[in-house]
Design a protein around this motif. Structure first.
Motif: not given
Length: 241
Positions: A111, A160, A183, A185-186, A190-191
């Motif tokens: 993430h 990452t 925040g 973002q996995t 997610t991505a």
């Protein structure tokens, strides 16, 4: 109202508030104060003391992290967060915290924190420790470390990274993050899933991964939520199903 008039009006309000000598010890007049139980705060304030004055109870500045709601993912562990979303008085202070517990072999999925550097401290873990890694920008390297009880590792903002409990007992960690709204973002759930579901991008993403669109659909559908249970080899070593 014209942009110039609006700007002058906001400036006049800020000057008026400042002239009242507002401080952390003297709450804002009621007409300017929006209390936390109304789920609305005033951010257009002249000082940090004025912002904090909206929080009239001392308990607005503490948080029960252990008793908070946890993200449990796919059975690989849990994450409990303290950020501005959980404690509004923290807004603008540029710091947050996460308590992360990874079950034996559990993995905190790859993430990114787009707005914060993270320092991860191991409170308690088996002798095998926690495997950590982050990947630099294109052309860079992968930085990999195993950290044990009492050690820490850091992950630069926007890169990452991942953590894996290599031991057969739960690993407890505390993460400090340099933003009150860091925040997450996995990469997988997610991505990649978001790109695969976007109009017209599925075919291109499949081509980028060297697979067919049907294979992409199977891949996306099989992504576990995090924290996930981890590798079969580790689970077998630990006698887990």
């Amino acid at each position: 109202m014209s942009p110039i008039s609006k700007t002058m009006t906001l400036a006049a309000i800020a000057l008026a508030l400042g002239a009242q000598g507002t401080s952390a010890g003297s709450p804002l007049p009621k007409k300017y104060r929006q209390l936390t139980d109304e789920a609305s705060l005033s951010f257009a304030l002249p000082t940090r003391a004025a912002f904090r004055a909206q929080f009239t109870d001392n308990t607005d500045f503490k948080f029960d992290l252990d008793g908070s709601k946890a993200t449990t993912g796919n059975g690989g562990g849990s994450a409990q967060t303290l950020s501005a979303a959980q404690l509004p008085s923290l807004t603008g202070e540029k710091v947050a915290m996460v308590k992360l517990v990874l079950e034996p072999c559990g993995i905190n999925l790859p993430h990114v924190h787009p707005r914060a550097t993270e320092i991860l401290y191991v409170v308690d873990a088996a002798a095998e420790g926690v495997l950590t890694a982050f990947v630099e920008e294109n052309g860079g390297r992968t930085i990999e470390n195993t950290i044990v009880t009492g050690e820490a590792a850091f992950f630069p903002q926007g890169l990452t990274h991942v953590q894996v409990n290599m031991g057969c007992t739960p690993a407890t960690m505390i993460a400090a993050l340099g933003s009150d709204d860091f925040g997450v973002q996995t990469i997988t759930t997610t991505a990649l899933k978001g790109l695969a579901g976007a109009d017209g991008l599925g075919e291109g993403l499949a081509a980028a991964l060297g697979i067919s669109q049907d294979q992409l659909a199977v891949l996306i559908g099989g992504f576990p939520d995090g924290p996930a249970i981890g590798a079969a080899e580790c689970r077998q070593r630990c006698g887990l199903p």
